[in-house]
Enzyme design. Structure first.
Site, PDB file in Angstrom:
ATOM      1  N   ASN A  40      17.758  -4.823  60.418  1.00 36.54           N
ATOM      2  CA  ASN A  40      18.714  -4.507  59.353  1.00 36.54           C
ATOM      3  C   ASN A  40      18.249  -3.391  58.423  1.00 36.54           C
ATOM      4  O   ASN A  40      19.058  -2.769  57.767  1.00 36.54           O
ATOM      5  CB  ASN A  40      19.041  -5.766  58.539  1.00 36.54           C
ATOM      6  CG  ASN A  40      17.827  -6.574  58.185  1.00 36.54           C
ATOM      7  OD1 ASN A  40      17.058  -6.973  59.058  1.00 36.54           O
ATOM      8  ND2 ASN A  40      17.622  -6.821  56.914  1.00 36.54           N
ATOM      9  N   CYS A  98      18.454  -8.478  50.119  1.00 40.69           N
ATOM     10  CA  CYS A  98      17.785  -9.674  49.634  1.00 40.69           C
ATOM     11  C   CYS A  98      16.470  -9.335  48.940  1.00 40.69           C
ATOM     12  O   CYS A  98      16.036 -10.048  48.059  1.00 40.69           O
ATOM     13  CB  CYS A  98      17.509 -10.620  50.786  1.00 40.69           C
ATOM     14  SG  CYS A  98      18.734 -10.520  52.065  1.00 40.69           S
ATOM     15  N   GLN A 117      23.173  -7.455  63.035  1.00 42.10           N
ATOM     16  CA  GLN A 117      23.380  -6.010  62.827  1.00 42.10           C
ATOM     17  C   GLN A 117      23.989  -5.324  64.045  1.00 42.10           C
ATOM     18  O   GLN A 117      24.352  -4.151  63.969  1.00 42.10           O
ATOM     19  CB  GLN A 117      22.051  -5.325  62.476  1.00 42.10           C
ATOM     20  CG  GLN A 117      21.542  -5.653  61.087  1.00 42.10           C
ATOM     21  CD  GLN A 117      22.389  -5.033  59.970  1.00 42.10           C
ATOM     22  OE1 GLN A 117      22.988  -3.979  60.123  1.00 42.10           O
ATOM     23  NE2 GLN A 117      22.439  -5.706  58.842  1.00 42.10           N
ATOM     24  N   THR A 176      35.219 -29.070  56.830  1.00 47.10           N
ATOM     25  CA  THR A 176      36.507 -28.466  57.183  1.00 47.10           C
ATOM     26  C   THR A 176      36.325 -26.972  57.435  1.00 47.10           C
ATOM     27  O   THR A 176      35.636 -26.286  56.677  1.00 47.10           O
ATOM     28  CB  THR A 176      37.514 -28.708  56.042  1.00 47.10           C
ATOM     29  OG1 THR A 176      37.616 -30.116  55.852  1.00 47.10           O
ATOM     30  CG2 THR A 176      38.882 -28.142  56.387  1.00 47.10           C
ATOM     31  N   SER A 204      27.366 -12.527  62.038  1.00 45.73           N
ATOM     32  CA  SER A 204      27.954 -12.703  60.710  1.00 45.73           C
ATOM     33  C   SER A 204      29.122 -11.748  60.543  1.00 45.73           C
ATOM     34  O   SER A 204      28.993 -10.546  60.775  1.00 45.73           O
ATOM     35  CB  SER A 204      26.888 -12.431  59.648  1.00 45.73           C
ATOM     36  OG  SER A 204      27.489 -12.465  58.369  1.00 45.73           O
ATOM     37  N   GLY A 205      30.270 -12.295  60.114  1.00 44.97           N
ATOM     38  CA  GLY A 205      31.496 -11.505  60.034  1.00 44.97           C
ATOM     39  C   GLY A 205      31.439 -10.322  59.087  1.00 44.97           C
ATOM     40  O   GLY A 205      31.950  -9.248  59.388  1.00 44.97           O
ATOM     41  N   HIS A 206      30.777 -10.501  57.934  1.00 46.98           N
ATOM     42  CA  HIS A 206      30.914  -9.460  56.904  1.00 46.98           C
ATOM     43  C   HIS A 206      30.138  -8.188  57.224  1.00 46.98           C
ATOM     44  O   HIS A 206      30.196  -7.225  56.473  1.00 46.98           O
ATOM     45  CB  HIS A 206      30.567 -10.004  55.512  1.00 46.98           C
ATOM     46  CG  HIS A 206      29.106 -10.245  55.252  1.00 46.98           C
ATOM     47  ND1 HIS A 206      28.342  -9.395  54.494  1.00 46.98           N
ATOM     48  CD2 HIS A 206      28.271 -11.246  55.634  1.00 46.98           C
ATOM     49  CE1 HIS A 206      27.109  -9.862  54.402  1.00 46.98           C
ATOM     50  NE2 HIS A 206      27.040 -10.988  55.087  1.00 46.98           N
ATOM     51  N   GLY A 215      25.481 -15.539  58.888  1.00 49.50           N
ATOM     52  CA  GLY A 215      24.288 -15.266  59.695  1.00 49.50           C
ATOM     53  C   GLY A 215      23.118 -16.152  59.313  1.00 49.50           C
ATOM     54  O   GLY A 215      22.388 -16.643  60.176  1.00 49.50           O
ATOM     55  N   SER A 216      22.925 -16.370  58.020  1.00 50.70           N
ATOM     56  CA  SER A 216      21.765 -17.166  57.583  1.00 50.70           C
ATOM     57  C   SER A 216      21.854 -18.586  58.118  1.00 50.70           C
ATOM     58  O   SER A 216      20.863 -19.130  58.624  1.00 50.70           O
ATOM     59  CB  SER A 216      21.685 -17.205  56.048  1.00 50.70           C
ATOM     60  OG  SER A 216      21.532 -15.904  55.538  1.00 50.70           O
TER      61      SER A 216
END
Ligand SMILES: *Cc1c(COP(=O)(O)O)cnc(C)c1O
Length: 396
Positions: free
Chosen positions: A152, A325, A180, A238, A200-202, A71-72
């Site tokens: 978030n 954060c 989110q 890659t 963002s995947g996580h 995401g960042s």
């Protein structure tokens, strides 16, 4: 009992995602840029993952999806790219909000140092941006509007479709940090007038370190990372093949099960709100009307959020006082301050973010522990003592 209630910080990898990605760490390790068939199979599977992500967002074409490290990175690239495109036309004004993620706010600060002007919109006490405020902030030289989908820390959802429509009517690209919301709420970039979107995947049960940026076909995109011709030359390096495959599988799983997950999560969340809301001198932060399913944010007067978190940890509960954060620093959350909460109140905050893997038994454990711990900490708190003796006024 161990309760993980910090799903807004990160989530566990789902079995579906893990099973999908494992072969790409062992059997199918070819580099998608290589020409032989062994590697081309990998390139094809990455292309399928791109199509899956495009479908889940309602994007017209997989060519509008660029994989990133998360995401960042997507937020950084969207902002810097839009600013670069704007500057070429002499437009150097950007609009965003006071309660964005630091990936946005710190990038905007950097752009300000480079001569851009930034207007950060108020989010009002309910944590929702007003269209009138946006309309008033738009100028001739505005080159980007960026408003997050769901916050978030407090979970409030913004009027994204309307913000997109207003921006489009003024000819200004609209970026949305939807980290989110993706996988948790229905999103359609076409219907919602979104030109760029970060995910963002996580945050939806894929591995960490992989995400994506959606960029509408007519919006120019400039590189953040120079390198090879991966991601159509817009993001060298890659591919994180296993991560990309895992993320696409996790996203499809989340979108396929969204309604059922959402109903389950909302039932747990509503019980938390109802029970924890009974604690005297507590406050629920952010509008409940416009809300993601899983996030609960509250303040308890007279205590420190950090002490509360340590005591919850001792009782097996993982929670947060703000975003991952900022925790660790003693400044109150910029999000809670943006709602107009006084510093003293913002200090006593708690974020519980629950997901579909949580159970009602876990919620009951939280409901048993939090009031007890709040009472214990208040008992030891000099501030609470002054409040009780009437030497200080209750703020909530
Ligand atoms: C987590 C988060 C990010 C950052 O995503 P990473 O993949 O961790 O870099 C950005 N914006 C919001 C709203 C988030 O919740």
């Amino acid at each position: 009992m161990f309760v993980y209630a910090d799903n807004a910080a990160t989530t566990s990898v789902s079995k579906t995602a893990l099973d999908a990605m494992l072969p790409y760490l062992t059997e199918y390790y070819g580099n998608p840029s290589s020409l032989y068939a062994f590697a081309q199979k990998v390139a094809e599977d990455v292309a399928k993952a791109r199509q899956t992500v495009a479908d889940c967002l309602g994007a017209k074409s997989p060519r509008e999806i660029y994989f990133t490290s998360g995401g960042s990175e997507a937020d950084n690239q969207a902002l810097i790219s839009a600013a670069t495109a704007g500057a070429r036309k002499g437009k150097k004004h950007l609009i965003s909000t006071k309660f964005e993620h630091h990936a946005m706010l710190h990038t905007l600060k950097k752009l300000e140092k480079q001569g851009f002007e930034v207007t950060l919109l108020d989010v009002h006490s309910d944590g929702v941006v007003r269209l009138e405020d946006l309309e008033a902030a738009i100028r001739e030289d505005t080159c980007l509007v960026s408003v997050m989908f769901a916050n978030n820390e407090i979970g409030t959802v913004q009027p994204i479709k309307e913000i997109g429509a207003l921006s489009r009517s003024k000819g200004i690209p609209f970026h949305c940090d939807a980290v989110q919301a993706v996988g948790h709420m229905p999103i359609n970039v076409e219907e919602m007038n979104i030109d760029m979107l970060s995910l963002s995947g996580h945050k939806f049960h894929s591995p960490k370190g992989v995400g994506a940026l959606y960029v509408r076909r007519n919006i120019p995109l400039f590189n953040l990372i120079e390198g090879g011709s991966q991601e159509r030359g817009k993001r060298g390096g890659t591919e994180n093949v296993a991560g990309i495959i895992g993320m696409a599988a996790a996203l499809k799983e989340s979108c396929d099960n969204m309604e059922a997950n959402s109903a389950k999560i909302c039932a747990m969340r509503d019980k938390l709100f109802a029970e924890l809301g009974k604690i005297p001198h507590s406050k629920i932060n952010g509008s409940l009307e416009h809300h993601v399913p899983g996030t609960v944010n509250m303040c308890f007067e007279g205590i420190e959020g950090e002490s509360l978190l340590l005591m919850l940890d001792a009782n097996g509960i993982c929670a947060s006082s703000g975003s991952a954060c900022t925790s660790g620093s003693l400044d109150p959350s910029h999000v809670l301050l943006s709602l107009g909460l006084p510093h003293e109140v913002a200090h006593g905050s708690l974020r519980l973010s629950i997901g579909e893997y949580n159970t009602m038994e876990e919620i009951d454990h939280i409901i048993e522990v939090v009031p007890r711990v709040v009472a214990y900490l208040r008992n030891m708190s000099p501030v609470w003592d002054e409040l009780e003796k009437g030497q200080r006024k209750h703020l909530i």
